[in-house]
Scaffold this motif. Structure first.
Motif, PDB file in Angstrom:
ATOM      1  N   PRO A 200      42.948  35.608  39.848  1.00  0.00           N
ATOM      2  CA  PRO A 200      41.961  36.367  40.627  1.00  0.00           C
ATOM      3  C   PRO A 200      40.890  37.055  39.793  1.00  0.00           C
ATOM      4  N   TYR A 220      38.049  32.085  42.835  1.00  0.00           N
ATOM      5  CA  TYR A 220      39.475  32.174  43.136  1.00  0.00           C
ATOM      6  C   TYR A 220      39.777  31.794  44.583  1.00  0.00           C
ATOM      7  N   SER A 222      42.902  32.054  47.110  1.00  0.00           N
ATOM      8  CA  SER A 222      44.224  32.654  47.307  1.00  0.00           C
ATOM      9  C   SER A 222      45.053  31.856  48.306  1.00  0.00           C
ATOM     10  N   TYR A 235      49.852  35.785  48.236  1.00  0.00           N
ATOM     11  CA  TYR A 235      48.502  36.235  48.558  1.00  0.00           C
ATOM     12  C   TYR A 235      47.970  37.228  47.528  1.00  0.00           C
ATOM     13  N   LYS A 236      46.742  36.977  47.072  1.00  0.00           N
ATOM     14  CA  LYS A 236      46.081  37.871  46.121  1.00  0.00           C
ATOM     15  C   LYS A 236      44.617  38.027  46.530  1.00  0.00           C
ATOM     16  N   HIS A 237      44.217  39.256  46.761  1.00  0.00           N
ATOM     17  CA  HIS A 237      42.817  39.522  47.118  1.00  0.00           C
ATOM     18  C   HIS A 237      42.260  40.586  46.171  1.00  0.00           C
ATOM     19  N   TRP A 524      45.350  43.089  41.795  1.00  0.00           N
ATOM     20  CA  TRP A 524      45.008  42.406  43.041  1.00  0.00           C
ATOM     21  C   TRP A 524      45.702  43.116  44.207  1.00  0.00           C
ATOM     22  N   ASN A 525      45.124  43.008  45.389  1.00  0.00           N
ATOM     23  CA  ASN A 525      45.626  43.670  46.607  1.00  0.00           C
ATOM     24  C   ASN A 525      45.612  45.192  46.509  1.00  0.00           C
TER      25      ASN A 525
END
Length: 529
Positions: A200, A220, A222, A235-237, A524-525
């Motif tokens: 990410p 990126y 996800s 999941y990675k945001h 991330w997240n």
């Protein structure tokens, strides 16, 4: 890895100093009160990472930078289950001993190149050559071949049970790099410009001793939010776009920076300061990675080569509780109740069997082993990192304690990055004061890998034999029995000296939301208010 005697005087005044921050803060310029914006975060690290080449290192500082940049075919979730990441799916044909792995399509590297099976094959080959886990796994692999643009086959030689676990490892995982980068780098360490992954974030710059910067990888892709598995998987945001890792070697400065808003997150705070930072307004605390400080024994040293008696004498001579108190302070963050290679929380790996020698503090027994070893009072060089105060303190306490049984120790200090280079030179030390982060399988126990710098050139084949037996069985009962024998081998062979278990204390601004306690910092997240 952070705190010791010389910091104590600073800690003694910290309660008063921090109490004054509220009034001092009001007079500070606005630029010092906050860290840029909601899209940027400043993170204080105790030292530089050793490298940005995750395949080649077990250094925790490197690992926690690298997992923002790279991903592999598989990764551990928050419960240490293996999950597919760059792999879309896989099957295993027992008859042919072959894994067929389908790759996710539409994945791009941070440089914009598409990920294909060619990248995976090149990265897999590099992992087999450079990673301890890769080398161990390669013995059991017959071939890794392309099965289409987005698929590979891994044909095994035998019924090796640990391949997916090793691919997903937190330590030296099989991360996927562009084939062009692998071809350029070969078996050399990646340069900073070659730090290109599918994670990410992407690398921006690194000024050693000062700062390392990452920014959002706009390429990126996800996994869906429904796959929010936690850990390093799913999941990675990216909400916080820019990450600025500052190298801050003074723990007091880290704490001050958190309180004043100069930093958003600070790692490895001395446990002595726990009550202080806990009471500070706008600051949150978190217990992160479990690790065990230890002394690496150089098995090529004239004092220890083909001779376990002196290492065993050192284990019996050390009063580990006194050492932990001197280095860590608060009992909330250390324990001297576990002699195992694994922590009690790791239920599938932990066993008390084979650990009885850990709990023995017997100077008479130690002196007898010193005599048996043939040691005549020569100067034993104990290398310690100058920028990791707990490791330095452990070395200094050991120097004093070992005098009582006639062992002459000289403590020599270097910065952490230099210590990591020294461990690969068998002529540079007799012992090293270090700390091992928690391991999640026997194959990750690089501190007992045969004839490597990480293990102090440990010679015995017995651990490797036990490791192989573990990898070839799926019986939980048999595996626990083998884990107990591994514990016993650690003490019988004097492989290394385990000192105590400790938790890492991290602190962060209450403006950060989504911080969790899986090993170490992951951004991330995470949102910033």
């Amino acid at each position: 890895m952070q705190h010791g005697h010389k910091i104590k005087s600073l800690l003694a005044v910290s309660l008063i100093a921090l109490a004054l921050f509220a009034s001092a803060f009001a007079a500070m310029p606005a630029s010092a009160k906050k860290t840029a914006s909601k899209t940027s975060a400043t993170i204080a690290l105790e030292a530089d990472p050793s490298t940005l080449d995750w395949t080649t290192t077990t250094d925790q500082l490197s690992t926690e930078i690298d997992w923002h940049i790279y991903e592999g075919l598989f990764a551990f979730d928050k419960n240490f289950n293996v999950r597919p990441m760059l792999a879309k799916s896989y099957t295993y044909d027992k008859g042919n001993r072959t894994y067929h792995i389908n790759l996710r399509q539409g994945i791009k590297f941070s440089n914009g190149a598409d990920l294909t099976a060619d990248d995976v094959l090149a990265s897999f080959s590099r992992w087999e050559k450079l990673s301890n886990l890769g080398k161990l796994s390669a013995v059991h692999i017959d071939s890794v071949t392309k099965a289409g643009t987005y698929a590979i086959n891994i044909k095994m030689k035998d019924d090796f049970k640990s391949l997916l676990t090793n691919l997903a490892s937190v330590k030296q995982p099989m991360v996927v790099l562009p084939k062009a980068i692998v071809d350029q780098a070969g078996t050399n360490l990646l340069t900073n410009k070659q730090a290109i992954g599918t994670g990410p974030y992407k690398f921006v710059s690194w000024k050693r001793g000062s700062e390392l910067k990452l920014t959002k990888n706009n390429n990126y892709k996800s996994l869906p939010k429904s796959d929010n598995w936690g850990g390093l998987a799913g999941y990675k945001h990216v909400y916080v776009k820019n990450l600025d890792f500052k190298i801050i070697t003074d723990p007091q400065s880290e704490v001050n920076g958190i309180v004043t808003g100069t930093y958003d997150y600070a790692e490895k705070i001395p446990a002595d300061l726990y009550k202080t930072v806990k009471a500070a307004k706008g600051v949150k605390t978190i217990k992160n990675a479990v690790m065990y400080p230890a002394f690496t024994i150089n098995h090529e040293s004239k004092y220890f080569k083909n001779n376990s008696d002196l290492a065993r004498a050192i284990n019996f001579a050390l009063k580990k509780d006194d050492m932990a108190k001197a280095s860590e302070g608060s009992k909330a963050f250390y324990s001297v109740s576990n002699g195992s290679l694994f922590t009690p929380d790791n239920k599938s790996m932990y066993t008390k069997a084979g650990t009885s020698d850990y709990f023995v503090h017997d100077l008479k027994k130690a002196k007898a082993l010193v005599k048996k070893s043939g040691y005549k009072g020569g100067k034993i060089i104990l290398v310690a990192p100058s920028d990791k105060a707990d490791m330095k303190t452990n070395a200094q306490v050991a120097q004093s304690q070992l005098k009582k049984v006639g062992i002459n120790v000289k403590v020599v200090t270097y910065d952490w990055a230099t210590v990591l280079t020294k461990e690969n030179d068998p002529t540079a030390y007799d012992m090293i004061s270090t700390a091992w982060t928690e391991r999640y399988s026997p194959d990750e126990l690089s501190q007992m890998s045969q004839k490597t710098g990480l293990s102090g050139f440990y010679q015995s084949t017995k651990f490797a034999d036990l490791q192989k037996q573990y990898d070839m069985t799926s019986s939980k009962t048999e595996r626990k029995k083998l884990l107990g024998q591994m514990n016993k081998e650690m003490y019988d062979s004097g492989a290394f000296i385990k000192l105590y278990d400790k938790h890492q204390l991290d602190v962060y601004s209450n403006k950060l939301h989504g911080i969790n306690g899986f090993i170490a910092i992951k951004m991330w997240n995470v949102t910033k208010k």
